[in-house]
Write a protein that holds these residues in place. Sequence first.
Motif, short mmCIF file in Angstrom:
data_model
loop_
_atom_site.label_atom_id
_atom_site.label_comp_id
_atom_site.label_asym_id
_atom_site.label_seq_id
_atom_site.Cartn_x
_atom_site.Cartn_y
_atom_site.Cartn_z
N ALA A 235 8.52 15.33 -1.81
CA ALA A 235 9.73 14.50 -1.82
C ALA A 235 9.50 13.13 -2.45
CB ALA A 235 10.25 14.34 -0.39
N LEU A 236 8.34 12.53 -2.24
CA LEU A 236 8.10 11.17 -2.74
C LEU A 236 7.65 11.14 -4.19
CD1 LEU A 236 6.38 9.56 0.37
CD2 LEU A 236 8.75 9.38 -0.37
N VAL A 361 -0.66 2.92 5.41
CA VAL A 361 0.74 3.13 5.04
C VAL A 361 1.67 2.32 5.94
CG1 VAL A 361 2.59 4.84 4.90
CG2 VAL A 361 0.30 5.43 4.10
N PHE A 362 1.43 2.40 7.26
CA PHE A 362 2.29 1.69 8.20
C PHE A 362 1.43 0.88 9.15
CE2 PHE A 362 4.75 0.92 11.95
CZ PHE A 362 6.03 0.69 11.46
N PRO A 363 1.56 -0.43 9.18
CA PRO A 363 2.67 -1.19 8.60
C PRO A 363 2.40 -1.81 7.23
CG PRO A 363 1.49 -2.57 10.12
CD PRO A 363 0.79 -1.23 10.15
N LEU A 369 5.93 1.87 -0.05
CA LEU A 369 6.17 3.31 0.02
C LEU A 369 7.65 3.61 -0.14
CD1 LEU A 369 5.05 6.22 0.78
CD2 LEU A 369 5.81 5.68 3.11
N LEU A 370 8.49 2.89 0.60
CA LEU A 370 9.94 3.11 0.53
C LEU A 370 10.49 2.76 -0.84
CD1 LEU A 370 11.03 1.70 4.01
CD2 LEU A 370 10.58 4.09 3.38
N ALA A 377 2.31 6.66 -1.75
CA ALA A 377 2.72 8.06 -1.56
C ALA A 377 1.49 8.97 -1.56
CB ALA A 377 3.69 8.47 -2.66
N LEU A 378 0.52 8.68 -2.42
CA LEU A 378 -0.69 9.50 -2.46
C LEU A 378 -1.52 9.33 -1.19
CD1 LEU A 378 -1.75 9.03 -6.19
CD2 LEU A 378 -0.88 11.13 -5.11
N ILE A 379 -1.56 8.11 -0.66
CA ILE A 379 -2.27 7.88 0.61
C ILE A 379 -1.61 8.67 1.73
CG2 ILE A 379 -2.80 6.14 2.37
CD1 ILE A 379 -3.23 4.14 0.12
N LEU A 380 -0.27 8.65 1.74
CA LEU A 380 0.44 9.42 2.76
C LEU A 380 0.20 10.91 2.58
CD1 LEU A 380 2.41 9.43 5.14
CD2 LEU A 380 4.29 9.47 3.48
#
Length: 410
Positions: A235-236, A361-363, A369-370, A377-380
């Motif tokens: 999706a990303l 990724v968070f925080p 990312l958004l 996105a690759l890290i996620l």
Amino acid sequence: MATRAAVWAAFVAVHGWLTYLGVVVLPGAAFHDVDLYRWWMHLGLHEGRWPVLDEPSVYPAAAVLPMLLPALVAATTPGYALAWCGLVTLLDAFAVAALLRAGGRRGEAAAWWWLAFLLLLGPVGIGRLDAVVAPLTIVALLLAAAPTTTRTRGAAALLTLGAWVKVAPGALVLPLAAAARRPVRDVVAPAAAVCAVVVGAVAAGGGLPRLLGFLDAQGERGLQVESVAATVVGALHRDDVAVVLNEELVTYEVVGPGTAGAAAVLDVLLPLAVGAVALVLLAARRRGTAPAALLPASLLLVALLVVTNKVGSPQFLTWFAPPVAVLVAMRAPTTWRDVRPVWWQVAGALVLLAAGLTQAVFPWGYLPLLAGDDGMALILDARNALLLAVTACAVVGLARAVRGPTTADA
């Protein structure tokens, strides 16, 4: 004594650091949910509008209790956040003490693993309701792993109470019941007693029609941006998929071709996956290997609750920690000569790596990312691949445990 003193010194340092990050450095990003808890309790205390009792809630009924306790100490945003961190720190202290009591170097290794996990996961590791549930689950699994009638009943009660805060611990009642000698008396009965207390309290407050409203809220969710399924459908990395804010639930979801279908599939796949594990546990009970299957099944269940979930919130990583920590406490080698790469050691290392990537990724990288940052996105994607690998490790562990005790640790 010196080693345990070092554990407690590290405990204070880790929780102090995470509190500093959440309260001072990144309060809006990392502790946004904590401030929601404060607001909901403000409405309850000052306007009589309580979650579940008076208004729908996205959380089960008992979640009100840990949200309320800090509100009785402080009403301001920073004050409530500090009180919240104090509550989580106290609960984590009980969990660490329980791990250390598990015995010798194994207990110390488990405590160090737990602290490393929290440090790598970052402020989200203490800034969510999941942080309240995790130490309760650790204690419950420690009780279950060294069973007596009293311990099994205590484990069932703690897991059920945890499920009324966040649903996930309730799944672990399945392996507990399979391993118990008298499951109805020692697991079902105490679980039912806890449910009766919660339901009775909600009914007394007039909230019975909204008791299970949190299930409706979850069912209305779309495919969340951090979910494993969002990674699977790419999706990303697609121009035809957009990231949108679900304003009611304050989560970011992906919308585009295939995303709604993937979410619908997961609504069916998740209960089927849990049901499949239940059938395996039934077979283990008939073979007499259910006690050995308790911890691997617990890890597999929490892994399935994450990887087959259309929600992928970063705090879900906390669910992995209790079964891994207890596996370390029960099975860690006592000397370096005994170290060998068994399935749970690989899973524990992968969970630590996944925790570190989750914090990246968070925080820290969530806004990029958004905004479509390919690096984030690759890290996620890598984090989600690690979660799938942990699931595979748990499958191996459960299969070997069910086959028999001679191969459970191979």
